[in-house]
Design a protein around this motif. Structure first.
Motif, mmCIF file in Angstrom:
data_model
loop_
_atom_site.group_PDB
_atom_site.id
_atom_site.type_symbol
_atom_site.label_atom_id
_atom_site.label_comp_id
_atom_site.label_asym_id
_atom_site.label_seq_id
_atom_site.Cartn_x
_atom_site.Cartn_y
_atom_site.Cartn_z
ATOM 1 N N THR A 187 0.870 -1.254 0.012
ATOM 2 C CA THR A 187 0.002 -0.261 -0.118
ATOM 3 C C THR A 187 1.027 1.279 0.044
ATOM 4 O O THR A 187 1.624 1.145 0.807
ATOM 5 C CB THR A 187 -0.889 -0.011 1.095
ATOM 6 O OG1 THR A 187 -1.872 -1.213 1.243
ATOM 7 C CG2 THR A 187 -1.912 1.315 1.389
ATOM 8 N N SER A 199 2.124 4.985 -2.612
ATOM 9 C CA SER A 199 1.814 5.704 -3.811
ATOM 10 C C SER A 199 1.930 4.967 -5.031
ATOM 11 O O SER A 199 2.324 3.723 -5.164
ATOM 12 C CB SER A 199 2.906 6.826 -3.999
ATOM 13 O OG SER A 199 4.072 6.048 -4.137
ATOM 14 N N ASN A 200 1.292 5.400 -6.274
ATOM 15 C CA ASN A 200 1.085 4.902 -7.529
ATOM 16 C C ASN A 200 2.544 4.798 -8.006
ATOM 17 O O ASN A 200 2.668 3.719 -9.009
ATOM 18 C CB ASN A 200 0.252 5.847 -8.364
ATOM 19 C CG ASN A 200 -1.070 5.570 -8.071
ATOM 20 O OD1 ASN A 200 -1.717 5.990 -6.947
ATOM 21 N ND2 ASN A 200 -2.036 4.950 -9.117
ATOM 22 N N GLY A 216 3.931 1.657 -6.605
ATOM 23 C CA GLY A 216 3.077 0.659 -6.936
ATOM 24 C C GLY A 216 3.367 0.040 -8.400
ATOM 25 O O GLY A 216 3.634 -1.060 -8.558
ATOM 26 N N LEU A 235 -1.791 -4.564 -4.772
ATOM 27 C CA LEU A 235 -1.417 -3.186 -4.761
ATOM 28 C C LEU A 235 -2.679 -2.238 -4.111
ATOM 29 O O LEU A 235 -3.472 -2.447 -5.088
ATOM 30 C CB LEU A 235 -0.788 -2.659 -6.007
ATOM 31 C CG LEU A 235 0.025 -3.638 -6.713
ATOM 32 C CD1 LEU A 235 0.517 -3.370 -8.101
ATOM 33 C CD2 LEU A 235 1.608 -3.437 -5.834
ATOM 34 N N MET A 280 -3.419 1.760 -3.918
ATOM 35 C CA MET A 280 -2.450 3.024 -4.183
ATOM 36 C C MET A 280 -3.315 4.215 -3.777
ATOM 37 O O MET A 280 -4.336 4.323 -3.056
ATOM 38 C CB MET A 280 -1.858 2.992 -5.310
ATOM 39 C CG MET A 280 -0.844 1.645 -5.461
ATOM 40 S SD MET A 280 -0.433 1.312 -7.299
ATOM 41 C CE MET A 280 -1.875 0.728 -7.837
ATOM 42 N N CYS A 296 -5.625 7.701 2.020
ATOM 43 C CA CYS A 296 -6.037 7.536 0.501
ATOM 44 C C CYS A 296 -7.517 7.818 0.322
ATOM 45 O O CYS A 296 -7.650 8.039 -0.942
ATOM 46 C CB CYS A 296 -5.647 6.064 0.385
ATOM 47 S SG CYS A 296 -6.489 5.056 1.458
ATOM 48 N N THR A 333 -6.121 3.082 -8.752
ATOM 49 C CA THR A 333 -5.945 2.752 -7.499
ATOM 50 C C THR A 333 -5.366 1.466 -7.027
ATOM 51 O O THR A 333 -4.910 1.122 -6.103
ATOM 52 C CB THR A 333 -7.217 3.110 -6.548
ATOM 53 O OG1 THR A 333 -7.754 4.343 -6.827
ATOM 54 C CG2 THR A 333 -7.299 2.683 -5.166
#
Ligand code: NAP
Ligand code: MG
Length: 489
Positions: free
Chosen positions: A225, A227-228, A231, A247, A249, A282, A452
């Motif tokens: 878990t 940030s994009n 991830g 994942l 994100m 998030c 996400t």
């Protein structure tokens, strides 16, 4: 000075590098302690320990595994206040929210302990005589957990508890900013008497330990878990290695306020969603999509209520909004605010870094934001919310769905038809009716669509799917060769 050590094979130990990094309280800039900066040899040891522990653990009956989880739940309950204070000191969220976060871990412990007696599979009739067919869950093996600082215990509980109850061992790399909460959680696993080697804590930077976990041939699963950006990197590398990844994100969550909504309730929801945890969730409310008929009234209430929020050290019970995590976050948030102004959004309140020793940003509201602006598209991860006017529910749904993320959304309306239409058409993994975008409960799936996530869910029964493989088992007691699809057709 407090030293946050690794926990490998049942021992608290120094990192092989001998190196440590400072840990800072974002409310006042004071150093709280220092955290181990591990390297690959530490990870290798953890993998060896996990491997040997898991070879025994997988054979322990799941209800017996669950007994450890009940103990973990009890110990978390006893230590709730203490852990909440540690959590607030190292990442800044106000103490009430920190208590709520520890409660989430408690709930998760008891919920997943219950899974010790469930983990249902299917038993189905075979197409052939004297043959039995069923499916069972089996553990993946070693679960590598990589977690962010904004929910340092809740997210670790969402991942480690289902991993353990289904028979896996765990290697956990927490965020560099929140090692004290991580150590407190692992101490509870230790005190619960969990066999050594089953839970291993390896502190270190994402670029060293995080990447090494993804590369390590002994770790078959990465549950991440964060940030994009990170991830995506994990997914690309793990994909090439054919590893399993889960994942979770970023988000760009919106609350829709219709012209028939209870405006005071909507403002309560928006304030809590946008400025709780200083917007660093998030699921934070980052956009308010408002029907133009009630836009002015909503803005007036929102500005007034925002001005009343007390900002300061989250350990002060009267404070509503704590600091953000560090100077880089302050600067990034301010950069977004400058971008918003340049794009032509109108600043209603906030928009500045507050003076003082900690890292405080004024709760900020923009209006007259159009859906394609950068501030309406990118995750800001700070106390900034953008009001976007629309003329209908249909338009509101299009705007909600126009971002690359799909975590959470909320709608305020008294019209049941509109509520059901929104439930159906909002393209997020979580939808709230007459509530803001935050407030997930642990027995339902948590996660998002589109950018996400990658289709998995934390928490709820769906979490079991991350940590187990399905095994289909056929038992033929006919005493002869029976060929499916052939001998019976
Ligand atoms: P981050 O920078 O992505 O860090 C998350 C974790 O990944 C940390 O433990 C980090 O270690 C590690 N990491 C960094 N680089 C890595 C790499 N190259 N390989 C492997 N691991 C690496 O995210 P963050 O700033 O801590 O957290 C904020 C983000 O998390 C936001 O985008 C937020 O939306 C998202 N989030 C999502 C959810 C959800 O469930 N959808 C929940 C909470 C937060 P270091 O700490 O050492 O950098
Ligand atoms: Mg980071």
């Amino acid at each position: 000075m407090e030293k946050y050590l690794n926990y490998i094979d049942g021992e608290w130990c120094e990192p092989s590098t001998g190196k440590f990094a400072p840990v800072v309280n974002p409310a006042n800039g004071k150093t709280l302690g220092e955290v181990a900066q591990s390297a690959e040899p530490d990870l290798d040891r953890a993998v060896q320990a996990a491997k040997s522990a898991q070879s025994v653990w997988r054979l322990v009956p799941a209800p017996e595994r669950a007994n450890y989880l009940y103990k973990v739940g009890e110990l978390l309950k006893q230590r709730k206040e203490q852990i909440a204070r540690t959590l607030t000191s190292e990442m800044g969220k106000v103490i009430d929210e920190a208590r709520g976060e520890v409660q989430e871990a408690i709930d998760m412990a008891f919920y997943m302990a219950g899974e010790g007696r469930r983990q249902f599979g299917d038993t189905v009739p075979s197409e052939l005589q004297n043959k039995f067919a069923m499916s069972i869950r089996v553990p993946v093996g070693i679960a590598g957990l990589i977690t962010p600082w904004n929910f340092p215990i809740a997210i670790a509980s969402w991942k480690s508890l289902p991993a353990l109850v289904t028979g896996n061992a765990v290697i956990w790399k927490p965020a560099t900013e929140t090692p004290a909460t991580a150590c407190a959680f692992v101490k509870i696993y230790e005190e619960a008497g969990l066999p050594k080697g089953l839970v291993n804590l390896v502190h270190g930077s994402g670029s060293v330990i995080g990447e090494a976990m993804v590369e390590h041939p002994g770790i078959g699963l990465i549950s991440f878990t964060g940030s994009n950006e990170v991830g995506r990197k994990i997914n690309e590398r793990a994909g090439g290695l054919l590893k399993r990844t889960s994942l979770e994100m970023g988000g760009k969550n919106a609350v829709i306020v219709m012209d028939d909504a209870d405006l005071d309730l909507a403002v309560d929801g928006i304030l809590w969603g946008a400025f709780g945890t200083s917007g660093q969730r998030c699921t934070a409310t980052s956009r308010v999509i408002v029907h133009k008929k009630i836009k002015d009234a909503l803005e007036e209430k929102l500005i007034r209520r925002t001005a009343e929020l007390k900002i300061g050290d989250g350990l002060d019970e009267t404070v509503a909004v704590g600091p953000v995590i560090n100077t880089e976050a302050l600067n990034r948030i301010h950069q977004y605010v400058e971008t918003g102004k340049k794009e032509g959004a109108r600043l209603l309140t906030g928009g500045r870094i507050l003076p003082g020793k900690g890292y405080y940003y004024a709760p900020t509201v923009f209006t007259d934001v159009s859906p394609e602006m950068v501030i309406a598209q990118e995750e800001i991860f700070g106390p900034v919310v953008s009001i976007i006017p629309v003329a209908s529910l249909e338009e509101a749904i299009v705007v909600n769905n126009s971002v690359t993320f799909g975590l959470s959304s909320g709608i305020f309306t008294k019209d049941v038809n509109k509520a059901f239409q929104a439930m159906r058409d909002l393209d997020t993994g979580i939808v709230y009716i007459n509530a803001g975008t935050t407030g997930a409960e642990i027995h339902l799936p948590f996660g998002g669509t589109k950018g996400t996530g990658n289709g998995h869910r934390d928490s709820g029964p769906a979490a079991l799917d991350v940590y187990t493989e399905w095994k289909a088992v056929y038992v033929d007691f006919s005493g002869k060769l029976q060929r499916a699809q052939i001998d019976n057709n």
